[in-house]
Structures are given as structure tokens and as C-alpha cells.
Design a protein around this motif. Sequence first.
Motif, PDB file in Angstrom:
ATOM      1  N   PRO A  21      88.546  44.025  14.347  1.00  0.00           N
ATOM      2  CA  PRO A  21      88.241  45.002  14.637  1.00  0.00           C
ATOM      3  C   PRO A  21      87.328  45.192  14.732  1.00  0.00           C
ATOM      4  O   PRO A  21      85.529  45.215  14.667  1.00  0.00           O
ATOM      5  CB  PRO A  21      88.857  46.140  14.519  1.00  0.00           C
ATOM      6  N   GLU A  22      86.868  44.744  13.001  1.00  0.00           N
ATOM      7  CA  GLU A  22      85.454  44.491  12.651  1.00  0.00           C
ATOM      8  C   GLU A  22      84.739  44.088  13.790  1.00  0.00           C
ATOM      9  O   GLU A  22      83.374  44.010  13.585  1.00  0.00           O
ATOM     10  CB  GLU A  22      85.566  43.922  11.107  1.00  0.00           C
ATOM     11  N   SER A  23      84.699  42.851  13.447  1.00  0.00           N
ATOM     12  CA  SER A  23      84.078  41.458  14.422  1.00  0.00           C
ATOM     13  C   SER A  23      83.829  42.196  15.979  1.00  0.00           C
ATOM     14  O   SER A  23      82.961  41.870  16.328  1.00  0.00           O
ATOM     15  CB  SER A  23      85.041  40.429  14.668  1.00  0.00           C
ATOM     16  N   LEU A  24      84.875  43.014  16.058  1.00  0.00           N
ATOM     17  CA  LEU A  24      84.607  43.421  18.033  1.00  0.00           C
ATOM     18  C   LEU A  24      83.135  44.552  17.961  1.00  0.00           C
ATOM     19  O   LEU A  24      82.855  44.639  18.514  1.00  0.00           O
ATOM     20  CB  LEU A  24      85.455  44.077  18.237  1.00  0.00           C
ATOM     21  N   HIS A  25      83.455  45.749  16.383  1.00  0.00           N
ATOM     22  CA  HIS A  25      82.758  45.855  15.834  1.00  0.00           C
ATOM     23  C   HIS A  25      81.153  45.185  16.558  1.00  0.00           C
ATOM     24  O   HIS A  25      80.110  45.791  16.672  1.00  0.00           O
ATOM     25  CB  HIS A  25      82.913  47.117  14.646  1.00  0.00           C
ATOM     26  N   GLN A  26      81.265  44.400  15.744  1.00  0.00           N
ATOM     27  CA  GLN A  26      79.766  43.663  15.565  1.00  0.00           C
ATOM     28  C   GLN A  26      78.908  43.054  16.410  1.00  0.00           C
ATOM     29  O   GLN A  26      78.087  43.205  17.071  1.00  0.00           O
ATOM     30  CB  GLN A  26      79.935  41.992  14.892  1.00  0.00           C
ATOM     31  N   TYR A  27      80.030  42.749  17.647  1.00  0.00           N
ATOM     32  CA  TYR A  27      79.602  42.088  18.773  1.00  0.00           C
ATOM     33  C   TYR A  27      79.057  42.845  19.899  1.00  0.00           C
ATOM     34  O   TYR A  27      78.294  42.989  20.834  1.00  0.00           O
ATOM     35  CB  TYR A  27      81.305  42.212  19.415  1.00  0.00           C
ATOM     36  N   GLU A  28      79.844  44.326  19.451  1.00  0.00           N
ATOM     37  CA  GLU A  28      79.075  45.642  20.817  1.00  0.00           C
ATOM     38  C   GLU A  28      77.431  45.690  19.872  1.00  0.00           C
ATOM     39  O   GLU A  28      77.422  46.303  20.800  1.00  0.00           O
ATOM     40  CB  GLU A  28      80.749  47.128  20.281  1.00  0.00           C
ATOM     41  N   TRP A  86      75.633  44.319  19.123  1.00  0.00           N
ATOM     42  CA  TRP A  86      75.377  43.279  19.152  1.00  0.00           C
ATOM     43  C   TRP A  86      74.288  43.517  20.601  1.00  0.00           C
ATOM     44  O   TRP A  86      73.677  43.435  20.891  1.00  0.00           O
ATOM     45  CB  TRP A  86      76.010  41.520  18.737  1.00  0.00           C
ATOM     46  N   ASN A  87      75.644  43.053  21.617  1.00  0.00           N
ATOM     47  CA  ASN A  87      75.392  43.618  22.925  1.00  0.00           C
ATOM     48  C   ASN A  87      74.576  45.264  22.743  1.00  0.00           C
ATOM     49  O   ASN A  87      73.569  44.735  24.355  1.00  0.00           O
ATOM     50  CB  ASN A  87      77.199  43.970  23.779  1.00  0.00           C
ATOM     51  N   LEU A  88      74.467  45.848  22.935  1.00  0.00           N
ATOM     52  CA  LEU A  88      74.035  47.380  23.130  1.00  0.00           C
ATOM     53  C   LEU A  88      72.560  47.229  22.166  1.00  0.00           C
ATOM     54  O   LEU A  88      71.222  47.361  22.961  1.00  0.00           O
ATOM     55  CB  LEU A  88      74.264  49.036  22.001  1.00  0.00           C
ATOM     56  N   TYR A 119      71.016  43.366  22.122  1.00  0.00           N
ATOM     57  CA  TYR A 119      70.432  42.709  23.178  1.00  0.00           C
ATOM     58  C   TYR A 119      71.093  41.706  24.365  1.00  0.00           C
ATOM     59  O   TYR A 119      70.784  41.119  24.896  1.00  0.00           O
ATOM     60  CB  TYR A 119      70.760  41.313  21.514  1.00  0.00           C
ATOM     61  N   GLY A 120      72.098  42.682  24.920  1.00  0.00           N
ATOM     62  CA  GLY A 120      73.078  43.103  25.846  1.00  0.00           C
ATOM     63  C   GLY A 120      72.056  42.458  27.583  1.00  0.00           C
ATOM     64  O   GLY A 120      71.671  43.641  27.078  1.00  0.00           O
ATOM     65  N   ALA A 121      73.008  42.574  28.051  1.00  0.00           N
ATOM     66  CA  ALA A 121      71.609  42.717  29.657  1.00  0.00           C
ATOM     67  C   ALA A 121      72.339  44.037  29.579  1.00  0.00           C
ATOM     68  O   ALA A 121      72.890  44.916  29.524  1.00  0.00           O
ATOM     69  CB  ALA A 121      72.622  42.034  30.633  1.00  0.00           C
ATOM     70  N   VAL A 122      70.872  44.358  30.403  1.00  0.00           N
ATOM     71  CA  VAL A 122      70.911  45.575  31.208  1.00  0.00           C
ATOM     72  C   VAL A 122      70.427  46.057  32.479  1.00  0.00           C
ATOM     73  O   VAL A 122      70.349  45.233  33.219  1.00  0.00           O
ATOM     74  CB  VAL A 122      70.014  45.778  30.533  1.00  0.00           C
TER      75      VAL A 122
END
Length: 109
Positions: free
Chosen positions: A91-98, A100-102, A104-107
Motif C-alpha cells: 500500500p505504501e508503494s501504491l501511494h507513491q505511484y499514485e 507520481w502519476n498525479l 507527472y502522469g499523462a493528461v
Amino acid sequence: MPGKETRKDMLSHLLSKHGSPLSSQELDHIAQLTEGYSGSDLNALAKDEALGPIRDLSTKEVKTVDANQVRNITQKDFLEALKRIRRSVAPESLHQYETWNLEYGAVGV
């Protein structure tokens, strides 16, 4: 990560190869227990539970039994597989991915 209904649909699809042996309520329960599982995790879980009926056979039976005589998959097989197959993303890693995505992720995809 797939939501509960998506996990239920994925499990249903994976079990369709085995004649869809679980009820909708059983699939719902398993989908609830697999919160945080990725699609790959669910695939690994389904592969492990599919071996449940074979694990109940003796070595001699495995060599001689007809595939049509092996018992069907049950919810118990899934519950046993859940002891071996865990979610692959903490869950901690998932939060980091989310996060990052918010940032730097594609729009607009």
C-alpha cells in the motif's frame, strides 16, 4: 489496481475455463478479500487455486485419474491460495505511484 467489481469480473473470466464453479456470492467474497491485488496477482491466484483439486490427489491418483473425475474448484481452494499468493504492491508503494502519476502522469489519456 482494479476495483472490487473489476476483480470479480476478472476472477469470473479466469474461472470460465473451469466451467465457472463458484457462485456470484462466492466470487463477491473473494473479490472483497483481494483488495489491492493487481491483475497479475489475480492471475497467479487463479492458477494456484486451480491446483487445489490436484493437491488432494495421491501421487498414484495423479498419474492415473481421468481429468473428468477430478473434483471441481471450490471457494476453499481460493482461500488456501490466498495464504500463498499475496498482493505484489505494498500500500505504501501504491501511494507513491499514485502521487507520481498525479504529478507527472499523462493528461487526457
